[in-house]
Design a protein around this motif. Structure first.
Motif, short mmCIF file in Angstrom:
data_model
loop_
_atom_site.label_atom_id
_atom_site.label_comp_id
_atom_site.label_asym_id
_atom_site.label_seq_id
_atom_site.Cartn_x
_atom_site.Cartn_y
_atom_site.Cartn_z
N SER A 386 0.82 -1.22 0.00
CA SER A 386 0.00 0.00 0.00
C SER A 386 0.85 1.26 0.00
O SER A 386 0.42 2.30 -0.52
CB SER A 386 -0.93 0.01 1.22
OG SER A 386 -0.17 0.00 2.42
N GLY A 387 2.06 1.17 0.57
CA GLY A 387 2.91 2.35 0.62
C GLY A 387 3.77 2.53 -0.61
O GLY A 387 4.47 3.55 -0.74
N GLY A 388 3.73 1.57 -1.51
CA GLY A 388 4.54 1.65 -2.72
C GLY A 388 3.86 2.45 -3.81
O GLY A 388 2.77 3.00 -3.64
N PRO A 389 4.48 2.52 -4.97
CA PRO A 389 3.88 3.26 -6.09
C PRO A 389 2.57 2.63 -6.52
O PRO A 389 2.49 1.42 -6.73
CB PRO A 389 4.95 3.14 -7.19
CG PRO A 389 5.77 1.95 -6.81
CD PRO A 389 5.75 1.90 -5.32
N GLN A 390 1.54 3.44 -6.64
CA GLN A 390 0.20 2.94 -6.96
C GLN A 390 0.00 2.87 -8.48
O GLN A 390 -0.89 3.51 -9.04
CB GLN A 390 -0.85 3.83 -6.31
CG GLN A 390 -0.76 3.88 -4.80
CD GLN A 390 -0.91 2.51 -4.16
OE1 GLN A 390 -1.89 1.80 -4.43
NE2 GLN A 390 0.04 2.12 -3.34
N VAL A 391 0.84 2.13 -9.12
CA VAL A 391 0.74 1.93 -10.56
C VAL A 391 0.81 0.44 -10.84
O VAL A 391 1.51 -0.31 -10.15
CB VAL A 391 1.88 2.66 -11.33
CG1 VAL A 391 1.72 4.17 -11.17
CG2 VAL A 391 3.24 2.20 -10.84
N PRO A 392 0.05 -0.04 -11.83
CA PRO A 392 0.10 -1.48 -12.14
C PRO A 392 1.50 -1.90 -12.58
O PRO A 392 2.23 -1.15 -13.22
CB PRO A 392 -0.91 -1.62 -13.28
CG PRO A 392 -1.76 -0.39 -13.22
CD PRO A 392 -0.88 0.70 -12.69
N SER A 393 1.86 -3.12 -12.23
CA SER A 393 3.15 -3.65 -12.66
C SER A 393 3.13 -3.94 -14.16
O SER A 393 2.12 -4.36 -14.72
CB SER A 393 3.48 -4.92 -11.88
OG SER A 393 4.65 -5.51 -12.38
N THR A 394 4.26 -3.68 -14.80
CA THR A 394 4.39 -3.98 -16.23
C THR A 394 4.81 -5.43 -16.46
O THR A 394 4.85 -5.87 -17.61
CB THR A 394 5.41 -3.04 -16.87
OG1 THR A 394 6.68 -3.21 -16.21
CG2 THR A 394 4.97 -1.59 -16.76
N ARG A 395 5.11 -6.15 -15.39
CA ARG A 395 5.55 -7.54 -15.54
C ARG A 395 4.34 -8.46 -15.67
O ARG A 395 3.25 -8.14 -15.21
CB ARG A 395 6.41 -7.96 -14.34
CG ARG A 395 7.66 -7.10 -14.15
CD ARG A 395 8.49 -7.60 -12.99
NE ARG A 395 9.63 -6.73 -12.74
CZ ARG A 395 10.78 -6.80 -13.40
NH1 ARG A 395 10.94 -7.72 -14.32
NH2 ARG A 395 11.76 -5.97 -13.13
N ARG A 396 4.54 -9.60 -16.26
CA ARG A 396 3.50 -10.61 -16.41
C ARG A 396 4.01 -11.93 -15.84
O ARG A 396 5.20 -12.24 -15.93
CB ARG A 396 3.13 -10.78 -17.88
CG ARG A 396 2.47 -9.56 -18.49
CD ARG A 396 1.09 -9.33 -17.88
NE ARG A 396 0.44 -8.14 -18.45
CZ ARG A 396 0.50 -6.93 -17.91
NH1 ARG A 396 1.18 -6.74 -16.78
NH2 ARG A 396 -0.12 -5.92 -18.47
N PHE A 397 3.08 -12.65 -15.24
CA PHE A 397 3.47 -13.94 -14.67
C PHE A 397 3.85 -14.91 -15.79
O PHE A 397 3.16 -15.02 -16.81
CB PHE A 397 2.32 -14.53 -13.86
CG PHE A 397 2.60 -15.90 -13.34
CD1 PHE A 397 3.45 -16.08 -12.26
CD2 PHE A 397 2.02 -17.01 -13.93
CE1 PHE A 397 3.71 -17.36 -11.77
CE2 PHE A 397 2.27 -18.28 -13.45
CZ PHE A 397 3.12 -18.46 -12.37
N SER A 398 4.96 -15.62 -15.57
CA SER A 398 5.43 -16.61 -16.53
C SER A 398 5.58 -17.94 -15.82
O SER A 398 6.43 -18.09 -14.93
CB SER A 398 6.77 -16.17 -17.14
OG SER A 398 7.34 -17.24 -17.87
N MET A 399 4.76 -18.91 -16.20
CA MET A 399 4.87 -20.24 -15.62
C MET A 399 6.22 -20.85 -15.92
O MET A 399 6.81 -21.56 -15.08
CB MET A 399 3.75 -21.13 -16.15
CG MET A 399 3.79 -22.57 -15.61
SD MET A 399 3.62 -22.63 -13.79
CE MET A 399 1.87 -22.21 -13.64
N GLN A 400 6.75 -20.58 -17.08
CA GLN A 400 8.06 -21.13 -17.47
C GLN A 400 9.15 -20.61 -16.54
O GLN A 400 9.99 -21.36 -16.06
CB GLN A 400 8.37 -20.77 -18.92
CG GLN A 400 9.70 -21.33 -19.43
CD GLN A 400 9.97 -20.93 -20.87
OE1 GLN A 400 9.19 -20.22 -21.49
NE2 GLN A 400 11.08 -21.39 -21.40
N GLU A 401 9.12 -19.27 -16.29
CA GLU A 401 10.13 -18.68 -15.41
C GLU A 401 9.96 -19.16 -13.98
O GLU A 401 10.93 -19.46 -13.28
CB GLU A 401 10.05 -17.16 -15.48
CG GLU A 401 10.81 -16.42 -14.39
CD GLU A 401 12.29 -16.73 -14.37
OE1 GLU A 401 12.92 -16.50 -13.32
OE2 GLU A 401 12.85 -17.21 -15.39
#
Length: 621
Positions: A386-401
């Motif tokens: 909640s205290g961090g930047p209130q912007v959506p992450s640009t990363r995407r979940f990768s099952m392979q990673e």
């Protein structure tokens, strides 16, 4: 794709350094090898004994006694190594203040006091060894017990010598420190002054030396020496209590779990664990905060909230938080606060030490810390997100990673199962489980991952672990001596009578207890606080019907806050050094974390089921 993790640049003090060119010479290599040999034997003996007990009709004669006395050797030799490298734990508040003209005289005075206290402890230990020699007790295989105990007076004498060497670069000032120390010793041992009238002034001088940088073991040991002297009693009780604590049957778990933590921290485990949590939660908004919380909690559970977590992970996680647009203050506060976040998760060292001092089951306190630990982790995660930047992450979940990261870190992820499964599965005692964990960590980092070279790295890593253990055990041993004085003076019984006569409601007692422990955490390091304060509060807990496990968790959460509370909060100092930030800036950065933990402390205090439910599921064995 494998996430870009910032390369960790460890500070100079992270690896053992023979600094300032004094107290090293020909003794460095033999001491390091002796320390490694003692830790190695402590690891192997319990496992060999367990195997022989299971598959052979006989075991190793005197194995338990040998393991316990190896703890004594590790403690004293590790303390001597810490003194050699000028790394004995101290407060040194004056070092944080501006100006330099007065620092050299202050250090000289603190060194003189340290020399005097170490010499007096060496003399008391020598007298203890003489009495033990006359008793003629045998350790194992016709080796007398006093041979192992001889490490105590030799160790204290060596520490005194090295404190003198680090008093100054110039021999004339070293000699001056020695002369002042001799005058202090003469005043206490041979002068005709009335001890009772001099005691307040002696304690005041000791307090001033502590602020100036006197090692904590000398400060607490000095308080015990002065108190016994002022009461007209002999000081032999200090080395006796030191010996009794360090050779406690459960205490070998402390150096062994520490050793496992150091193998992980010095190997590549930190990078692999960061990659795992990065792949699992890095795509969430505030994901870097979750990574920081989870990885730090995992590491602290094995490194004992000693600051190793900040040193080992700071260079990895700080750039990640900044890259995700966290402010420098929020990133600094989160990393500093998370350095002690795993304090309640087994097999963290303060849990073990509390159980030893309070006389309760190690398994029970392990179980009692699980839910409160999860609560504090959850609350810290919420604050970090909640205290961090209130912007959506640009990363995407990768099952392979995620699969690749878990596969790479599978041996580290299995470590808690090795440590706790062997205990709660009934396969091993706590000491045997600690030895198995240390061996497992050694094999994963040297044989399976090959992050550490057996020839080049193991002596260094084991010496560093032994140095930390030695510095801590020095404090614990003399602190128990001071506690013995308090018990002789009937302080606990007087406290119980006073509190019962003044307070009649358990909730009021718990509130006042928290306020008292917050002050203790702000003024004492966690290890000496456990040894000195726990014997005082346990009778109070019994008097008010507080569950022993619940009382222990309350105490440890308060000490967790103590890691972040000026003037002695260890993580504040380490964070300021690690991230090259002013001390006052670090203090401001952790205020939100202190508020979050404070709310968690109130919940844990007034909802006992948080601490006692899981232990109640397992009957005493």
């Amino acid at each position: 794709m494998k996430p870009a993790i910032a390369k960790d640049t460890k500070p100079e003090s992270w690896t053992p350094i023979e600094q300032r060119g004094v107290g090293t010479g020909i003794w460095a290599a033999p001491e390091n090898l002796l320390l490694c040999a003692a830790l190695g034997l402590m690891t192997l003996l319990p496992l060999v004994e367990a195997l022989m007990r299971r598959f052979a009709p006989i075991g190793i004669s005197g194995a338990s006694a040998m393991i316990q006395h190896l703890s004594l050797v590790v403690g004293m030799v590790g303390g001597a190594v810490a003194a050699r490298q000028d790394r004995l734990l101290s407060i040194a508040v004056l070092d944080l203040l501006p100006g330099s003209t007065w620092k050299a005289p202050a250090k000289l005075f603190a060194s003189a006091m340290g020399i005097a206290m170490a010499v007096l402890l060496a003399a008391a230990a020598a007298d203890f060894v003489r009495l033990e020699r006359e008793a003629g007790k045998i350790l194992a295989y016709d080796v007398p017990v006093w041979v192992a105990q001889l490490v105590m007076p030799v160790g204290f004498a060596l520490i005194a010598w090295r404190i003198m060497l680090h008093a100054s670069r110039a021999w004339k000032w070293r000699a001056a420190a020695a002369v002042i120390a001799a005058a202090i010793i003469w005043t206490g041992a041979f002068s005709s002054l009335d001890p009772a009238s001099v005691e307040p002034f002696a304690l005041a001088a000791l307090a001033a030396a502590t602020i100036a940088g006197l090692p904590i073991f000398a400060a607490i040991g000095g308080a015990a020496l002065i108190s016994f002297w002022g009461a007209g009693e002999v000081v032999a009780g200090i080395p006796i209590e030191h010996y009794r604590l360090v050779t406690n049957p459960n205490l070998p778990t402390l150096p062994l779990f520490t050793l496992a933590g150091y193998f992980l921290a010095e190997g590549g485990a930190s990078k692999r664990l960061v990659r795992v949590f990065h792949s699992l939660v890095g795509h969430f908004r505030g994901g870097p905060a979750l990574i920081t919380v989870f990885v730090c909690a995992f590491f602290t559970s094995f490194t004992g909230a000693s600051g190793v977590t900040i040193l080992a992970l700071g260079g990895l996680l700080y750039p990640v938080l900044l890259e995700e647009k966290y402010t420098e203050r929020d990133a600094l506060g989160l990393l500093t606060g998370c350095g002690s976040l795993g304090l309640l998760f087994p097999p963290c060292l303060p849990l073990i030490l509390y159980a030893v001092i309070a006389g309760i089951s190690i398994e029970k306190i392990f179980l009692g810390g699980i839910v409160p630990g999860i609560l504090l982790v959850g609350m810290t995660s919420w604050w970090g997100m909640s205290g961090g930047p209130q912007v959506p992450s640009t990363r995407r979940f990768s099952m392979q990673e995620a699969t690749a990261a878990l596969r790479e870190a599978k041996w580290e992820m299995l470590l808690p199962l090795v440590a706790l499964g062997s205990i709660f599965g009934g396969f091993a005692t706590p000491v045997e489980a600690a030895a198995l964990t240390a061996l497992y960590a050694f094999l994963t980092q040297t044989v399976l991952h090959r992050d550490l070279s057996i020839r080049k790295d193991i002596v260094r890593v084991m010496s560093e672990a032994g140095l930390l253990v030695g510095g801590v055990l020095l404090i614990l041993g003399v602190a128990l001596g001071f506690t013995n004085y308090l018990i002789d003076a009937q302080i606990p019984s007087r406290m119980v009578d006073y509190v019962q006569g003044s307070i009649h409601e358990p909730w009021i007692f718990l509130l006042l207890l928290n306020l008292f422990l917050l002050v203790v955490g702000a003024l004492m390091d966690i290890f000496s606080a456990i040894v000195v304060v726990v014997p005082l509060i346990v009778p109070l807990g019994v008097a008010f019907g507080i569950d022993p496990v619940h009382l222990g968790i309350i105490f440890l959460v308060n000490m967790e806050l103590g890691f972040l509370t000026p003037p002695v909060g260890m993580n504040l100092f380490l964070s300021a050094y690690r991230f090259h930030k002013p001390f006052h800036e670090v203090c401001r950065s952790v205020l939100p974390m202190l508020a979050v933990l404070g709310v968690g402390l109130l919940l844990i205090t007034y909802v006992p089921a948080i601490s006692t439910t899981i232990p109640s599921w397992f009957p005493d064995r």
